[in-house]
Design a protein around this motif. Structure first.
Motif, short mmCIF file in Angstrom:
data_model
loop_
_atom_site.label_atom_id
_atom_site.label_comp_id
_atom_site.label_asym_id
_atom_site.label_seq_id
_atom_site.Cartn_x
_atom_site.Cartn_y
_atom_site.Cartn_z
N GLU A 126 0.83 -1.20 0.00
CA GLU A 126 0.00 0.00 0.00
C GLU A 126 0.87 1.26 0.00
N ILE A 127 1.95 1.25 0.80
CA ILE A 127 2.87 2.40 0.83
C ILE A 127 3.48 2.65 -0.53
N THR A 128 3.97 1.57 -1.14
CA THR A 128 4.62 1.69 -2.44
C THR A 128 3.63 2.14 -3.51
N LYS A 129 2.42 1.62 -3.45
CA LYS A 129 1.39 1.99 -4.43
C LYS A 129 1.04 3.47 -4.34
N LEU A 130 0.92 3.99 -3.13
CA LEU A 130 0.62 5.41 -2.96
C LEU A 130 1.73 6.29 -3.54
N LEU A 131 2.97 5.88 -3.32
CA LEU A 131 4.10 6.64 -3.86
C LEU A 131 4.11 6.59 -5.39
N LEU A 132 3.83 5.43 -5.95
CA LEU A 132 3.81 5.29 -7.40
C LEU A 132 2.69 6.10 -8.03
N GLU A 133 1.52 6.09 -7.38
CA GLU A 133 0.40 6.87 -7.90
C GLU A 133 0.67 8.37 -7.84
N GLY A 134 1.48 8.80 -6.87
CA GLY A 134 1.79 10.21 -6.73
C GLY A 134 2.69 10.75 -7.83
N LEU A 135 3.31 9.85 -8.58
CA LEU A 135 4.19 10.29 -9.67
C LEU A 135 3.44 11.08 -10.73
N GLY A 136 2.16 10.78 -10.91
CA GLY A 136 1.39 11.46 -11.94
C GLY A 136 1.33 12.96 -11.74
N SER A 137 1.33 13.41 -10.48
CA SER A 137 1.23 14.84 -10.20
C SER A 137 2.54 15.57 -10.46
N THR A 138 3.65 14.85 -10.58
CA THR A 138 4.94 15.52 -10.78
C THR A 138 5.08 16.08 -12.19
N GLN A 139 4.31 15.54 -13.14
CA GLN A 139 4.46 16.01 -14.51
C GLN A 139 4.05 17.46 -14.67
N ALA A 140 3.11 17.93 -13.83
CA ALA A 140 2.71 19.34 -13.90
C ALA A 140 3.89 20.24 -13.55
N ASN A 141 4.65 19.86 -12.52
CA ASN A 141 5.83 20.64 -12.16
C ASN A 141 6.90 20.56 -13.24
N HIS A 142 7.09 19.37 -13.78
CA HIS A 142 8.11 19.20 -14.82
C HIS A 142 7.74 20.00 -16.07
N LEU A 143 6.45 20.15 -16.33
CA LEU A 143 6.03 20.97 -17.46
C LEU A 143 6.41 22.43 -17.23
N ASP A 195 8.07 22.66 -0.36
CA ASP A 195 7.42 22.09 -1.53
C ASP A 195 6.17 22.90 -1.87
N ALA A 196 6.10 23.34 -3.11
CA ALA A 196 4.98 24.17 -3.55
C ALA A 196 3.66 23.42 -3.38
N LYS A 197 2.64 24.14 -2.92
CA LYS A 197 1.31 23.54 -2.74
C LYS A 197 0.56 23.43 -4.05
N ASP A 198 0.84 24.37 -4.97
CA ASP A 198 0.20 24.34 -6.27
C ASP A 198 1.09 25.07 -7.27
#
Length: 352
Positions: A214-231, A303-306
């Motif tokens: 469950e811990i690992t899955k939550l971390l993996l799912e959180g990767l999707g939100s990083t693309q906004a910052n990378h953009l 870490d930026a909130k948005d």
């Protein structure tokens, strides 16, 4: 003075060490049997989890490749990149080295001085050398801006979030081996007591595995939100390139006019760049600092909130200005080519 030494229970220490060694041996045995296809029911991840892992691995590999290739573009000489890496690791200031175009500019200026600055050719050499040095400075600024607004955030992502995910994946794999090893012991148990002990170990192993999954899955799912910052970082990188090439274009356009005024046989063609085109290319020059900007040191990472805020790294120096209208908790910050809100509590204003 008598000092009371801490007491150690040697038996407990030996028992803990023995348990650790036993666990490691069980994992090695389990992994070996899996490699030899001797395990009938290896625990498998579901398709969704496998897809998350595949995305994480591709994100890591591609981000590492982007960082490596970008560094190669900014600093083409491998030896210089290695030297910069060493200075970065020992937290020393990087050596200030001239680029090839700056060396060329110095050669032009030296030759112009020898041939005589009162002559057309000597004067043209000096003017060209000065232009080449300006290009070198523009390149230096471009490298610094790209490092701050693009490379550093990506490296922070790889060294922080991605490293944490990789570590938790390793822990999950260890828990998976423990679970399958416990299942194997249940199958091989011969006595009633052995069966009960093995089943108890299996329940513990299953619980630890489920929790780590469950811990690992939550971390993996959180990767999707990083693309906004990378953009955002990518936008800043492109803006940095726009500014760099616009500056180079302007410098060479002005040099072209100066050389034409010296007379002589010029080229049979002319690359015409209008002032409107130069102005349009330079319109987004957000590097120059307004008079009301101040330098500030970041006290601790944030870490930026948005997307309206900036990510901050402890001890980095950024430019800040009061918001309009003023805000009690935030200031307007500039981090290379990135702009956004930064919390006042995380800043120390530096005196110029």
């Amino acid at each position: 003075m008598n000092m009371k030494l801490p007491s150690f229970n040697v038996k407990d220490l030996m028992r803990e060490a023995g348990t650790t060694i036993s666990t490691q041996v069980s994992r090695v045995v389990q992994l070996t049997e899996e490699k030899l296809n001797l395990v009938p029911d290896k625990t498998e991840y579901d398709n969704n989890f496998e897809a998350l892992i595949e995305r994480q691995e591709s994100t890591k590999a591609l981000t590492e490749k982007i960082v490596k290739d970008c560094e190669s573009v900014l600093v083409p000489v491998l030896g210089n990149r290695v030297e910069d890496f060493i200075f970065e690791k020992i937290e020393k200031k990087k050596p200030q080295r001239l680029s090839n175009i700056e060396f060329l500019g110095l050669d032009f200026i030296e030759a112009g001085g020898v041939f005589g600055s009162d002559g057309s050719y000597g004067s043209a050499l000096i003017k060209t050398g000065q232009a080449e040095q300006k290009l070198g400075q523009c390149e230096r600024d471009f490298i610094a801006n790209t490092g701050m607004c693009f490379l550093q955030p990506l490296k922070k992502f790889l060294d922080g979030e991605m490293r944490t995910i990789t570590k938790e994946k390793s822990v999950l794999e260890a828990k998976r081996l423990d679970l399958d090893s416990a299942k194997s012991r249940v199958r091989k148990a011969r006595s009633l007591i052995g069966q009960q002990t093995a089943e108890r170990d299996l329940r513990v192993a299953q619980s630890e595995y489920d929790r780590q999954l469950e811990i690992t899955k939550l971390l993996l799912e959180g990767l999707g939100s990083t693309q906004a910052n990378h953009l955002r970082y990518l936008h800043a990188f492109v803006e940095s390139q726009v500014r760099y090439y616009a500056q180079c274009n302007k410098i060479m356009h002005e040099l072209q006019k100066e050389l034409a005024s010296l007379g002589g046989d010029g080229p049979k063609y002319e690359i015409v760049v209008t002032d409107e085109e130069i102005e349009a290319a330079s319109r987004n020059n957000i590097h120059s600092e307004p008079l009301n900007y101040q330098r500030a040191r970041v006290l601790c990472s944030y870490d930026a909130k948005d997307n309206s805020e900036l990510n901050l790294v402890a001890n980095e120096v950024i430019f800040v200005a009061e918001c309009s209208p003023p805000h009690s908790d935030y200031m307007h910050g500039k981090q290379g080519l990135l702009k956004g809100l930064v919390p006042k509590a995380f800043l120390e204003i530096l005196e110029d």
